[in-house]
Design a protein around this motif. Structure first.
Motif, mmCIF file in Angstrom:
data_model
loop_
_atom_site.group_PDB
_atom_site.id
_atom_site.type_symbol
_atom_site.label_atom_id
_atom_site.label_comp_id
_atom_site.label_asym_id
_atom_site.label_seq_id
_atom_site.Cartn_x
_atom_site.Cartn_y
_atom_site.Cartn_z
ATOM 1 N N UNK A 114 0.828 -1.206 0.000
ATOM 2 C CA UNK A 114 0.000 0.000 0.000
ATOM 3 C C UNK A 114 0.869 1.266 0.000
ATOM 4 N N UNK A 115 2.191 1.066 -0.106
ATOM 5 C CA UNK A 115 3.101 2.206 -0.152
ATOM 6 C C UNK A 115 3.445 2.766 1.218
ATOM 7 N N UNK A 116 3.235 1.993 2.267
ATOM 8 C CA UNK A 116 3.463 2.472 3.624
ATOM 9 C C UNK A 116 4.846 2.066 4.124
ATOM 10 N N UNK A 117 5.391 2.859 5.026
ATOM 11 C CA UNK A 117 6.712 2.614 5.607
ATOM 12 C C UNK A 117 6.563 1.663 6.787
ATOM 13 N N UNK A 118 6.900 0.389 6.548
ATOM 14 C CA UNK A 118 6.677 -0.650 7.547
ATOM 15 C C UNK A 118 7.828 -1.654 7.516
#
Length: 159
Positions: A79-83
């Protein structure tokens, strides 16, 4: 433009009032923050991880099982998240140490992760310190909160 309806603020532009009225960093409300969420590969923990990452935080997810961590990280990164993620059984000291090491690797904003329960802000509160919680409670994000008391005391020992 914001309107008031039954005591709740609604933004006609699709942004919350707090974001549109305070000029929040476009990266997100939680930009440059690290959030560590245990038990965060499904259910409530996963929803919290997703939301904090959407709000700009780098999120470290954890679970007892590697495949659950891998699945959650892949989904959120997709989802394009920084994880990032790590296996962590909170009952095992070595797992807790690995989790802390993972977080320290992401932090520049210190050499130790503070124990927030022992931190005193050593200052007198300002009226603005209460504004954020009020904005949140008036927002759609708080639509499922009813009948709660929130203490805004800066970890004061004198509540």
């Amino acid at each position: 433009m914001a309107g008031v309806h039954r005591g709740l603020f609604h933004s006609r532009a699709g942004l919350s009032v707090r974001m549109s009225s305070t000029g929040i960093n476009p990266k997100g409300l939680l930009a440059n923050r690290v959030a560590v969420i245990t038990g965060s590969t499904e259910g409530i923990g996963f929803a919290i991880a997703r939301r904090l990452a959407q709000d700009g935080a780098h999120v470290v997810v954890s679970s007892r099982k590697q495949q659950n961590v891998d699945r959650a990280v892949a989904t959120l990164q997709g989802e394009g998240l920084s994880v990032t993620g790590t296996v962590c059984h909170m009952g095992k000291a070595e797992d807790r140490e690995r989790l802390v090491a993972k977080v320290r690797g992401r932090r520049e904003s210190e050499s130790e992760i503070p124990d927030m329960c022992s931190v005193l802000l050593h200052r007198i509160g300002k009226p603005e310190d209460c504004a954020g919680i009020v904005s949140f409670l008036c927002s759609p994000d708080a639509s499922y909160i009813t009948g709660e008391s929130f203490v805004v005391a800066g970890f004061s020992p004198r509540l």
